[in-house]
Design a protein around this motif. Structure first.
Motif, PDB file in Angstrom:
ATOM      1  N   ASP A 286       0.815  -1.211   0.000  1.00 24.15           N
ATOM      2  CA  ASP A 286       0.000   0.000   0.000  1.00 24.15           C
ATOM      3  C   ASP A 286       0.854   1.270   0.000  1.00 24.15           C
ATOM      4  O   ASP A 286       0.354   2.353  -0.301  1.00 24.15           O
ATOM      5  N   ALA A 287       2.122   1.147   0.369  1.00 29.09           N
ATOM      6  CA  ALA A 287       2.997   2.327   0.418  1.00 29.09           C
ATOM      7  C   ALA A 287       3.124   2.966  -0.956  1.00 29.09           C
ATOM      8  O   ALA A 287       3.132   4.196  -1.085  1.00 29.09           O
ATOM      9  N   ALA A 288       3.214   2.146  -2.003  1.00 34.65           N
ATOM     10  CA  ALA A 288       3.330   2.680  -3.362  1.00 34.65           C
ATOM     11  C   ALA A 288       2.051   3.405  -3.770  1.00 34.65           C
ATOM     12  O   ALA A 288       2.093   4.457  -4.412  1.00 34.65           O
ATOM     13  N   VAL A 289       0.902   2.867  -3.386  1.00 30.81           N
ATOM     14  CA  VAL A 289      -0.377   3.511  -3.694  1.00 30.81           C
ATOM     15  C   VAL A 289      -0.472   4.849  -2.968  1.00 30.81           C
ATOM     16  O   VAL A 289      -0.931   5.844  -3.529  1.00 30.81           O
ATOM     17  N   ALA A 290      -0.019   4.876  -1.717  1.00 29.53           N
ATOM     18  CA  ALA A 290      -0.048   6.115  -0.940  1.00 29.53           C
ATOM     19  C   ALA A 290       0.821   7.183  -1.603  1.00 29.53           C
ATOM     20  O   ALA A 290       0.401   8.339  -1.746  1.00 29.53           O
ATOM     21  N   ALA A 291       2.025   6.799  -2.007  1.00 27.74           N
ATOM     22  CA  ALA A 291       2.925   7.751  -2.662  1.00 27.74           C
ATOM     23  C   ALA A 291       2.343   8.245  -3.980  1.00 27.74           C
ATOM     24  O   ALA A 291       2.464   9.427  -4.334  1.00 27.74           O
ATOM     25  N   ALA A 292       1.687   7.347  -4.724  1.00 30.87           N
ATOM     26  CA  ALA A 292       1.101   7.723  -6.008  1.00 30.87           C
ATOM     27  C   ALA A 292      -0.026   8.735  -5.842  1.00 30.87           C
ATOM     28  O   ALA A 292      -0.347   9.478  -6.768  1.00 30.87           O
ATOM     29  N   ASN A 293      -0.618   8.763  -4.644  1.00 27.33           N
ATOM     30  CA  ASN A 293      -1.686   9.718  -4.367  1.00 27.33           C
ATOM     31  C   ASN A 293      -1.187  10.978  -3.666  1.00 27.33           C
ATOM     32  O   ASN A 293      -1.998  11.788  -3.213  1.00 27.33           O
ATOM     33  N   GLY A 294       0.120  11.115  -3.565  1.00 30.36           N
ATOM     34  CA  GLY A 294       0.683  12.339  -3.014  1.00 30.36           C
ATOM     35  C   GLY A 294       0.882  12.355  -1.517  1.00 30.36           C
ATOM     36  O   GLY A 294       1.149  13.420  -0.941  1.00 30.36           O
ATOM     37  N   ALA A 295       0.780  11.208  -0.847  1.00 29.74           N
ATOM     38  CA  ALA A 295       1.005  11.172   0.598  1.00 29.74           C
ATOM     39  C   ALA A 295       2.496  11.325   0.903  1.00 29.74           C
ATOM     40  O   ALA A 295       3.341  10.784   0.194  1.00 29.74           O
TER      41      ALA A 295
END
Length: 581
Positions: A286-295
């Motif tokens: 989920d870390a990659a998804v979070a980064a892709a959303n600007g977190a």
């Protein structure tokens, strides 16, 4: 004639489609006695159905598109693990042999016993995991009863936008349907923490749950409008309503497209205030998804999933491997919450089982359990400290209600740090220890706790429930769940002010932090760090960038005083909650 139904909006967005009903009621499970000569064959039949059900789940998992958020695959992985759980398999076989009953009846008894255990759990999120038991057992039951027609086959005929209406929907069904022309889900049961809610939000599909009698009132094939934000389902809409919602739908689509442009932009307000937006995650993927959303990092990583669905406790090495993976995967800071389980959710190798508590919601859980079982806590702490060598990690203690608990837990962490250092084990030079503020007593005592904690994180989900004395997953009272209740706002403000006075950071990791309707209010209360589901980051960032934090802080203070004095109208926060012009 149009029909207006109301439930709980759990996944925002407008959807328009034709109604398709699924799962017309509970299975009628047969029960009959077996002659002794048929017992072994019945056990074989049960294991055969279990294997077939696992094959079905693996097939569903193989169809999950690459790049899909990791928590979606995690639901299927959880169900696959539960298929082999002895609480299900061995209990069912035991019933077959001891009671000489058919496999369907035996599995139903094993299921009912497990569901009863989950229903007694005090944590709302974990209590809703009773759905996992229901879904896993139902899948095996459908194989046993030869009613396991593949949902994908039924859905292949869907060629126009479709609204699924059901009593409940399994994670596997949701994943399959999301790859068809399904545009919304409506269920008769469920709440904000149900499978439907969590997966719909991850997939970006509008959903409304808790719409009682939806299957009876909504007709197959009729047109329906779903408002996943307000929790409305409009069946057979008139032309004016249809035109209104189509305009609203187009407007939302344009707004979502604009949001993607903000991914690499800072969350900076109009008056130059920098706000930190983090993500809540459950898996390293989920870390990659979070980064892709600007977190910018992770504000909450739950650890109790390592302890569930097993008969033993995870070792220090197993925990270290899991924590090191997630810390390494996060490009930025990460806050890891220590074990948040309760006495009735403890693994078999934990403390001896005592009598069932009269009120589990107020019983031995989270930090209370960890302090009661210091060896279990110390094992986790050592694994966390070792994992700190791989990134910017801080440790958060859940369910803190007084300073003594925090100091006792911190002492165990510090002692473990000294032991590891003496052994030459690599770890970060500093690992901040913070408190999760989710008990009203902790919010009121926040000035005292802030002198010892390095940070706070407000868990609004539990804070609201404990403050208002309601269970938000209970259909009978969840209408009382109100993040804008004056008492809740006062406790949030007190916590933030205590953090500011002590010079420590204050974050919020509950659902309120990820709801853009409350962003301006929270900014006005002084919150500068938000942690939320990755899919909410860009929406919250957009509100931040359109707001003036200084102006909001000036307005909110006076507004809260008026609210607490009872001098305001019915909706004193309405103007503040509206988007900035």
């Amino acid at each position: 004639m149009s029909l207006w139904l109301t439930g709980i909006g759990v996944s925002r967005g407008i959807a328009i489609g034709r109604v398709q009903k699924l799962h017309g009621g509970d299975l009628e499970i047969p029960e009959y006695s077996l002659p002794p000569s048929d017992i072994d064959g019945e056990v074989v039949r049960f294991y055969g159905a279990q294997r077939r059900a696992k094959e079905q789940l693996r097939e569903v998992r193989s169809k999950i598109p690459v790049g899909t958020p990791g928590d979606i695959a995690a639901f299927i992985d959880t169900h696959l693990l539960m298929m082999d759980d002895r609480s299900i398999t061995e209990a069912t076989v035991s019933h077959i042999r001891s009671q000489r009953c058919n496999a369907e009846a035996a599995l139903r008894r094993a299921r009912d016993a497990l569901v009863e255990v989950f229903e007694q759990m005090e944590d709302p999120y974990l209590r809703t995991r009773r759905d996992d038991v229901e879904h896993v057992c139902t899948r095996i039951l459908r194989v046993l009863m030869k009613t396991d027609r593949a949902l994908a086959m039924k859905s292949d005929s869907i060629s126009e936008p479709t609204v699924i209406v059901s009593d409940d929907i399994t994670p596997a069904d949701i994943i399959l349907l999301s790859q068809q022309s399904v545009v919304a889900f409506v269920t008769e049961y469920g709440g904000p923490l149900s499978h439907t809610a969590i997966l719909a939000r991850s997939l970006g599909i509008p959903a409304v749950v808790g719409v009682h009698n939806a299957r009876r009132l909504m007709r197959e094939g009729e047109q329906a409008i779903i408002d996943g934000e307000l929790g409305h389902a409009l069946a057979d809409p008139e032309s004016l309503a249809l035109a209104f919602y189509r305009r609203k739908q187009r407007s939302q689509a344009q707004a979502r497209k604009k949001l993607t442009l903000l991914r690499d932009e800072p969350a900076e307000s109009r008056d130059g205030e920098l706000i930190h937006l983090l993500a809540n995650i459950e898996l390293p993927e989920d870390a990659a998804v979070a980064a892709a959303n600007g977190a910018e990092g992770v504000g909450l990583y739950r650890t109790e999933f390592l302890f569930m669905n097993r008969k033993d406790q995870p070792s220090e090495e197993e925990q270290y491997d899991a924590y090191a993976r997630v810390v390494s995967a996060v490009n930025g800071p990460i806050t890891i919450r220590t074990l948040d389980l309760g006495a009735d959710k403890q693994v078999d190798s934990g403390r001896s089982h005592g009598p069932t508590p009269n009120n589990p919601a107020l019983g031995l859980r989270a930090i209370r359990l960890c302090l009661k079982e210091p060896e279990m806590f110390r094992t986790q702490v050592r694994a966390l400290l070792r994992a700190s060598a791989h990134g910017q990690m801080q440790i958060m203690l859940p369910m803190i209600s007084n300073l003594a608990e925090f100091r006792q837990a911190a002492a165990i962490i510090n002692t473990s740090r000294d032991e590891l250092r003496a052994q030459g084990v690599p770890m970060a030079g500093k690992v901040p220890i913070g408190a999760m503020i989710e008990v009203p007593a902790a919010a009121i005592a926040a000035p005292m706790i802030a002198r010892h904690a390095r940070f706070f994180s407000i868990g609004t989900n539990d804070l609201i429930q404990y403050t208002l004395a309601i269970d938000r997953v209970d259909d009978e009272v969840n209408y009382l769940y109100d993040p804008l209740h004056p008492a809740v706002l006062q406790l949030i403000r007190m916590t933030i002010q205590a953090g500011e006075a002590a010079g420590i950071s204050v974050a919020m990791c509950g659902e309120m932090a990820g709801d853009p309707r409350y962003t301006r209010l929270l900014l006005g209360l002084g919150l500068t760090e938000f942690s939320m589901h990755p899919s909410s980051v860009l929406e919250v960032k957009s509100v931040v960038r359109e707001s003036s934090v200084g102006e909001l802080r000036g307005r909110v203070g006076g507004l809260l005083e008026r609210i607490m004095s009872g001098e305001t109208g019915a909706d004193p926060l309405e103007e503040l909650l509206r988007p900035a012009s």
